[in-house]
Design an enzyme around this catalytic site. Structure first.
Site, PDB file in Angstrom:
ATOM      1  N   LEU A 231       0.808  -1.216   0.000  1.00 37.81           N
ATOM      2  CA  LEU A 231       0.000   0.000   0.000  1.00 37.81           C
ATOM      3  C   LEU A 231       0.844   1.270   0.000  1.00 37.81           C
ATOM      4  CD1 LEU A 231      -2.712  -1.074   2.596  1.00 37.81           C
ATOM      5  CD2 LEU A 231      -2.725  -1.395   0.119  1.00 37.81           C
TER       6      LEU A 231
ATOM      7  N   GLY B  83      -1.798   6.540  -2.319  1.00 41.72           N
ATOM      8  CA  GLY B  83      -2.943   6.450  -3.221  1.00 41.72           C
ATOM      9  C   GLY B  83      -4.007   5.516  -2.667  1.00 41.72           C
ATOM     10  N   HIS B  84      -3.574   4.375  -2.126  1.00 45.04           N
ATOM     11  CA  HIS B  84      -4.530   3.464  -1.490  1.00 45.04           C
ATOM     12  C   HIS B  84      -5.179   4.115  -0.275  1.00 45.04           C
ATOM     13  CE1 HIS B  84      -1.797   0.331  -3.409  1.00 45.04           C
ATOM     14  NE2 HIS B  84      -2.983   0.001  -3.874  1.00 45.04           N
TER      15      HIS B  84
ATOM     16  N   GLN C 191      -9.298  -0.082 -16.230  1.00 46.37           N
ATOM     17  CA  GLN C 191      -9.863  -1.016 -15.255  1.00 46.37           C
ATOM     18  C   GLN C 191     -11.143  -0.472 -14.648  1.00 46.37           C
ATOM     19  OE1 GLN C 191      -7.519  -3.376 -12.204  1.00 46.37           O
ATOM     20  NE2 GLN C 191      -8.287  -1.733 -10.895  1.00 46.37           N
TER      21      GLN C 191
ATOM     22  N   ILE D 143      -2.932   9.760  -7.299  1.00 52.37           N
ATOM     23  CA  ILE D 143      -2.042  10.451  -6.376  1.00 52.37           C
ATOM     24  C   ILE D 143      -0.614  10.303  -6.903  1.00 52.37           C
ATOM     25  CG2 ILE D 143      -1.211  10.603  -3.999  1.00 52.37           C
ATOM     26  CD1 ILE D 143      -4.129  11.392  -4.387  1.00 52.37           C
TER      27      ILE D 143
ATOM     28  N   ARG E 287       4.177  -1.093  -7.793  1.00 55.89           N
ATOM     29  CA  ARG E 287       5.333  -1.544  -8.570  1.00 55.89           C
ATOM     30  C   ARG E 287       6.515  -0.568  -8.500  1.00 55.89           C
ATOM     31  NH1 ARG E 287       1.128  -3.896 -11.650  1.00 55.89           N
ATOM     32  NH2 ARG E 287       1.561  -6.088 -12.186  1.00 55.89           N
TER      33      ARG E 287
END
Length: 282
Positions: free
Chosen positions: A33, A36-37, A153, A176, A187
């Protein structure tokens, strides 16, 4: 924050919440995480009484076994971040829990998945749709939260929810970015120092392309300019750059009045594949 390791525990938790009138938010993730999460979790907390985060590295959406093997996994660090951000329950199933038997279901999202990520990662969106469907069935959220960095997605999941009549709202939150413009991604942890230094070029190229779109430069010229801009960088291997309709995701040959445009790209940096996008409103 409760830890829910099984589907049965998740179902019981959300059913109890619903019975007493609580609103349930779901944030599906694959872990590792970042801020952004946490933005998704905070958005869910602002609108919901219960915020469920799932962490599951879903094997069915990887078409590259090595990418699946190398995907970052830091469960203890993830759990430590979630409670302060507003998560009330963490769903952490095993592969066997999510797939007690091999799935044979196949989704077809038509033109939405035959471009960009769908064209370059065969089977990817079938895996995404399978696991998201399972999560929606198990958690029965009122709202589900996703990041706009994965623009295609989000479009696929909106179509999934509409086609299967899931009774929930899909909430897309803005991308973000790091201070240098790089879109936050799990990643990014895999980038070596040289690749990390080069990575902000992706957003810089998209920002320049967005400026050209606003000036009315033809889509073909915008694509060509972006490709030419990245070509000299030895650390960046461009997979695709596209100028597309933001709703249908179809490549544009000319602009349509009243329609937003999305600029998307995917590139490899030192063996790490990154994606990004910028939306230009009409």
């Amino acid at each position: 924050m409760q830890i829910l390791p099984t589907a049965a525990r998740l179902q019981a938790y959300t059913e109890q919440a619903r019975q007493i009138g609580k609103r349930v938010g779901l944030v599906p993730t694959m872990g590792a995480l970042h801020d952004g999460h946490l933005q998704l979790v905070q958005a869910a907390r602002a609108a919901c009484d219960e915020v469920i985060v799932s962490i599951f590295v879903n094997p069915t959406q990887f078409n590259n076994a090595e990418d699946f093997r190398l995907y970052p996994r830091v469960p203890d660090a993830d759990a430590a971040m979630l409670g302060p951000a507003g998560c009330t329950a963490l769903f952490v199933p095993s592969v066997e829990e999510m797939y007690p038997q091999p799935t044979v279901l196949r989704f077809d999202f038509g033109a939405l998945e035959r471009v960009m990520e769908g064209a370059h990662r065969p089977g990817h969106f079938n895996g995404v749709a399978t696991v998201v469907s399972k999560l929606f069935h198990l958690a029965r959220p009122h709202h589900a939260y996703f990041g706009q960095k994965d623009w295609q997605q989000v479009a696929i999941i909106r179509q999934l929810a509409a086609d299967l009549s899931f009774d929930l709202e899909i909430v897309a939150c803005p991308t973000i970015r790091e201070a240098d413009g790089l879109a936050m991604s799990s990643r990014n942890r895999r980038l070596d120092p040289a690749a990390r230094a080069a990575a902000p070029r992706l957003h810089q190229v998209l920002a320049a392309a967005a400026g050209q779109v606003r000036q009315g430069v033809a889509p073909a010229q915008v694509r060509a300019a972006a490709e030419e801009s990245l070509r000299p960088d030895p650390l960046i291997t461009l997979e695709y750059v596209e100028v597309a309709d933001a709703q249908t995701l179809q490549p544009l040959s000319e602009y349509m009045p009243g329609r937003a445009v999305v600029l998307c790209l995917a590139a490899h940096l030192g063996g790490v594949r990154l994606i990004d996008n910028v939306v230009v409103e009409d």
